[in-house]
Every structure is written in structure tokens, then in C-alpha cells.
Design a protein around this motif. Structure first.
Motif, PDB file in Angstrom:
ATOM      1  N   CYS A 143      68.476 -32.287  16.641  1.00 41.64           N
ATOM      2  CA  CYS A 143      68.264 -33.609  16.706  1.00 41.64           C
ATOM      3  C   CYS A 143      67.068 -34.013  16.398  1.00 41.64           C
ATOM      4  O   CYS A 143      66.995 -35.431  15.987  1.00 41.64           O
ATOM      5  CB  CYS A 143      68.177 -33.730  18.707  1.00 41.64           C
ATOM      6  N   THR A 144      65.910 -33.454  16.223  1.00 40.07           N
ATOM      7  CA  THR A 144      64.789 -33.879  15.383  1.00 40.07           C
ATOM      8  C   THR A 144      65.193 -34.110  13.964  1.00 40.07           C
ATOM      9  O   THR A 144      64.912 -35.382  13.365  1.00 40.07           O
ATOM     10  CB  THR A 144      63.656 -32.766  15.541  1.00 40.07           C
ATOM     11  N   ASN A 145      65.880 -33.234  13.312  1.00 39.02           N
ATOM     12  CA  ASN A 145      66.291 -33.662  11.923  1.00 39.02           C
ATOM     13  C   ASN A 145      67.216 -34.780  11.954  1.00 39.02           C
ATOM     14  O   ASN A 145      66.959 -35.648  10.729  1.00 39.02           O
ATOM     15  CB  ASN A 145      66.962 -32.200  11.401  1.00 39.02           C
ATOM     16  N   HIS A 146      67.995 -34.939  12.761  1.00 35.68           N
ATOM     17  CA  HIS A 146      68.893 -36.105  12.648  1.00 35.68           C
ATOM     18  C   HIS A 146      68.497 -37.349  13.379  1.00 35.68           C
ATOM     19  O   HIS A 146      69.234 -38.193  13.468  1.00 35.68           O
ATOM     20  CB  HIS A 146      70.511 -35.641  12.940  1.00 35.68           C
ATOM     21  N   ALA A 167      59.897 -23.569  12.304  1.00 32.11           N
ATOM     22  CA  ALA A 167      58.848 -24.189  11.519  1.00 32.11           C
ATOM     23  C   ALA A 167      58.925 -25.539  11.209  1.00 32.11           C
ATOM     24  O   ALA A 167      60.425 -26.041  11.493  1.00 32.11           O
ATOM     25  CB  ALA A 167      58.787 -23.186  10.195  1.00 32.11           C
ATOM     26  N   GLU A 168      57.870 -26.267  10.526  1.00 39.71           N
ATOM     27  CA  GLU A 168      58.129 -27.706  10.327  1.00 39.71           C
ATOM     28  C   GLU A 168      57.809 -27.759   9.075  1.00 39.71           C
ATOM     29  O   GLU A 168      56.453 -27.479   8.536  1.00 39.71           O
ATOM     30  CB  GLU A 168      57.280 -28.256  11.321  1.00 39.71           C
ATOM     31  N   GLU A 169      58.121 -28.608   8.106  1.00 37.87           N
ATOM     32  CA  GLU A 169      57.846 -29.087   6.873  1.00 37.87           C
ATOM     33  C   GLU A 169      57.771 -30.534   6.880  1.00 37.87           C
ATOM     34  O   GLU A 169      58.712 -31.397   7.518  1.00 37.87           O
ATOM     35  CB  GLU A 169      58.944 -28.580   5.890  1.00 37.87           C
ATOM     36  N   GLU A 170      56.828 -31.362   6.280  1.00 35.19           N
ATOM     37  CA  GLU A 170      56.676 -32.727   6.112  1.00 35.19           C
ATOM     38  C   GLU A 170      57.381 -33.195   4.882  1.00 35.19           C
ATOM     39  O   GLU A 170      56.630 -32.843   3.894  1.00 35.19           O
ATOM     40  CB  GLU A 170      55.141 -33.068   6.386  1.00 35.19           C
ATOM     41  N   LEU A 171      58.351 -33.923   5.172  1.00 37.27           N
ATOM     42  CA  LEU A 171      58.985 -34.562   4.069  1.00 37.27           C
ATOM     43  C   LEU A 171      58.640 -36.109   3.811  1.00 37.27           C
ATOM     44  O   LEU A 171      58.266 -36.646   4.960  1.00 37.27           O
ATOM     45  CB  LEU A 171      60.529 -34.426   3.997  1.00 37.27           C
ATOM     46  N   PRO A 172      58.846 -36.886   2.898  1.00 35.24           N
ATOM     47  CA  PRO A 172      58.620 -38.262   2.929  1.00 35.24           C
ATOM     48  C   PRO A 172      59.518 -39.172   3.798  1.00 35.24           C
ATOM     49  O   PRO A 172      59.044 -40.130   4.286  1.00 35.24           O
ATOM     50  CB  PRO A 172      58.988 -38.564   1.357  1.00 35.24           C
ATOM     51  N   LEU A 195      62.526 -30.036  10.560  1.00 35.79           N
ATOM     52  CA  LEU A 195      62.587 -28.667  11.366  1.00 35.79           C
ATOM     53  C   LEU A 195      63.215 -27.344  10.935  1.00 35.79           C
ATOM     54  O   LEU A 195      64.484 -27.743  10.643  1.00 35.79           O
ATOM     55  CB  LEU A 195      62.484 -28.560  12.966  1.00 35.79           C
ATOM     56  N   ILE A 196      62.931 -26.264  11.025  1.00 40.83           N
ATOM     57  CA  ILE A 196      63.683 -25.075  10.477  1.00 40.83           C
ATOM     58  C   ILE A 196      63.741 -23.917  11.453  1.00 40.83           C
ATOM     59  O   ILE A 196      62.792 -23.411  12.086  1.00 40.83           O
ATOM     60  CB  ILE A 196      63.130 -24.402   9.259  1.00 40.83           C
ATOM     61  N   ASP A 197      64.873 -23.547  11.699  1.00 38.59           N
ATOM     62  CA  ASP A 197      65.042 -22.464  12.746  1.00 38.59           C
ATOM     63  C   ASP A 197      64.723 -21.154  12.256  1.00 38.59           C
ATOM     64  O   ASP A 197      65.440 -20.564  11.758  1.00 38.59           O
ATOM     65  CB  ASP A 197      66.553 -22.569  13.342  1.00 38.59           C
TER      66      ASP A 197
END
Length: 278
Positions: free
Chosen positions: A178-181, A206-211, A216-218
Motif C-alpha cells: 500500500c505504501t508503494n502504490h 527496508a526503505e529506499e528513497e526514490l525521486p 518499501l522492500i519486504d
């Protein structure tokens, strides 16, 4: 057989000595089926000893329910494992992971009528071979398919209705997807068919910051995040106590760290029981 509505932990062999020494207050351990498909050896001796004391949740990662076909040899190995240990639960992922070769990932599916029929056929095949009901886990996803015509919750609900399988609700996967989408995880959970849920998973991400914003990565390598604990508490408040697994598969910590996570889940389950008793 069903799992007890208490906390459980994903079993790691490096924790076996601590488990035998402390006899932790846990309802069950979960093991990945593919780690025990060999014949005999230390792995099986350890699992036999664990099974003598605890309920077992057998969790598959390589059956490729959403693939083009079920590998009959893999299914036969799985059946031998189920027959040998008689686990209280068997579960797999709504994903695919093989296409002639096995891929080390759980890959997403388009939610279409064609895919729905394929997945249902495969679950029917698996349940018939195993002689038992399985649970299907909601995925963590990072892309959406233009071809999808069915919302994920409707897709999973219809699979359960057609095949009779139960569902495994991974609350961290809900939060990740849900966060990713850019969707509302609480709205997702309000619509999820909680009456069909036989087990809950909680894990770290884990979390990666993109533009475009956070991705979020499971990852299963950190403690359960506070927002996921909050969602879990809401699920238990709505559904009542459910078997709850702490997943931690990467950068595995010492056993007391996992027990602390399990105790946090126990506190949520206990509050729900106490509230219901009033």
C-alpha cells in the motif's frame, strides 16, 4: 489440525540449542518446506525434535502457485514432507517463481480472470495431492499491471471461495504494497476477508528513497515497524486472536531478540482476549 492463536517464530537452526535449553512459551514454529526436502540428515533430526514439542507451520516458497504449471516432482516431495511431519498448517504465496527454471524470488501476477482460473486450478491440485486445506499469502508488490482487472482483495477472496483454501494475512506485506502504490493500508484491511484468515505474518521491511517517494522492500531483516504493529492491533481487534508469526530471515539476530518480538505480539493478543472477556 489448526495452529494455536498465539505467537510463533520462524525456526532457524542456529537457535535450536537456545530453544532446547529455554523451552520458550511459543505456540508454534514455522519452517520453510524447501529446506527439508532432502532425505534424512541433521536437518531432519532437528526438525523431528522440534516437532515433538511444538506445533509446526510449514511454509512453501517454491511451489509457484501462479506459474504456468505445478511441478509434480516438487509437489510429490512436499507431500512426503507433509505426510512425515503432519504440520498444523501449510501455506504458500500468491506468486510465481519458476518457468522451466527456479528463480530466487516471488514474482507478482496480473489480476485477471485468466490468472484467477489458473491459480484456482493449481490450488485445487495442491490440496487434492496433500489431502488438506492450504493457506494462500497476500504478496508484497512493487509494480502494478495494466492488465489487472480485479482488485487484489477480490482476487484473493474469490480464490478462497472457489477452492476452499484459507488465507494467510501478511500485515507487513499490506503495509509495503500500500505504501508503494500510494494506497491506504487501513482501507485494505477493512475490506480483507478476515474470517478466512488462518495465520498472520509480521516482519520487517527496508526503505529506499526514490525521486517518486519511498519504496518499501519486504526484507525480513529488521524488527517489525511501529506502523505495522498498529495495523496488526487493528486486525486483532476486528478478528480476534489469530496465530501470529514473527518472520526474520535475513541478518538473523540472537534468539532473545525474536522472543521480544513474539512477546510484543502476545501483548496484543492478550489485550484482545481481556477485552472480549469483559
Amino acid at each position: 489440525m489448526t495452529l494455536p492463536a498465539t505467537p510463533g517464530i520462524g525456526f532457524k537452526p542456529e537457535h535450536f540449542a537456545a530453544i532446547r535449553e529455554t523451552r520458550p512459551d511459543l505456540g508454534f514454529f514455522e519452517v520453510h518446506a524447501e529446506n527439508y526436502m532432502g532425505e534424512g540428515g541433521p536437518a531432519h533430526r532437528t526438525l523431528e525434535a522440534l516437532r515433538a514439542d511444538y506445533a509446526i507451520s510449514l511454509h512453501g516458497v517454491g511451489l509457484s502457485i501462479g506459474g504456468s504449471r505445478i511441478d509434480r516432482d516438487h509437489l510429490a516431495r512436499l507431500k512426503r514432507l507433509v505426510d512425515l511431519y503432519q504440520p498444523e498448517s501449510f501455506s504458500e504465496h500468491l506468486a510465481w517463481s519458476s518457468h522451466g527454471i527456479y528463480l530466487n524470488d516471488l514474482l507478482p501476477l496480473p489480476y485477471t480472470e485468466e490468472t484467477l482460473a489458473l491459480v484456482c486450478d493449481h490450488i485445487d491440485e495442491v490440496q487434492a495431492a496433500l489431502g488438506r486445506r492450504m493457506l494462500l499469502e497476500n504478496p508484497s508488490t512493487y509494480v502494478l499491471f495494466e492488465q489487472s482487472t480485479i482488485p487484489e482483495i477480490d482476487f484473493m477472496t474469490e480464490i478462497s471461495r472457489r477452492t476452499g483454501c484459507g488465507l494467510l494475512l501478511d500485515v507487513n506485506n499490506v503495509f509495503v504494497s500500500c505504501t508503494n502504490h500510494r494506497m491506504d493500508p487501513r482501507a485494505y484491511l477493512r475490506d480483507f476477508p478476515l474470517d478466512r484468515v488462518g495465520e498472520i505474518h509480521l516482519g520487517g521491511h527496508a526503505e529506499e528513497e526514490l525521486p517518486s517517494g519511498p519504496l518499501l522492500i519486504d526484507a525480513h531483516g529488521t524488527p517489525v515497524a511501529d506502523p505495522v504493529w498498529a495495523l496488526y492491533a487493528e486486525v486483532i481487534a476486528a478478528a480476534g486472536p489469530l496465530p501470529t508469526l514473527i518472520e526474520w530471515d535475513n541478518d538473523v539476530p540472537d534468539f532473545p531478540v525474536l522472543m521480544a518480538e513474539a512477546d510484543r505480539a502476545r501483548a496484543v493478543l492478550t489485550r484482545r482476549v481481556a477485552h472480549a472477556a469483559r
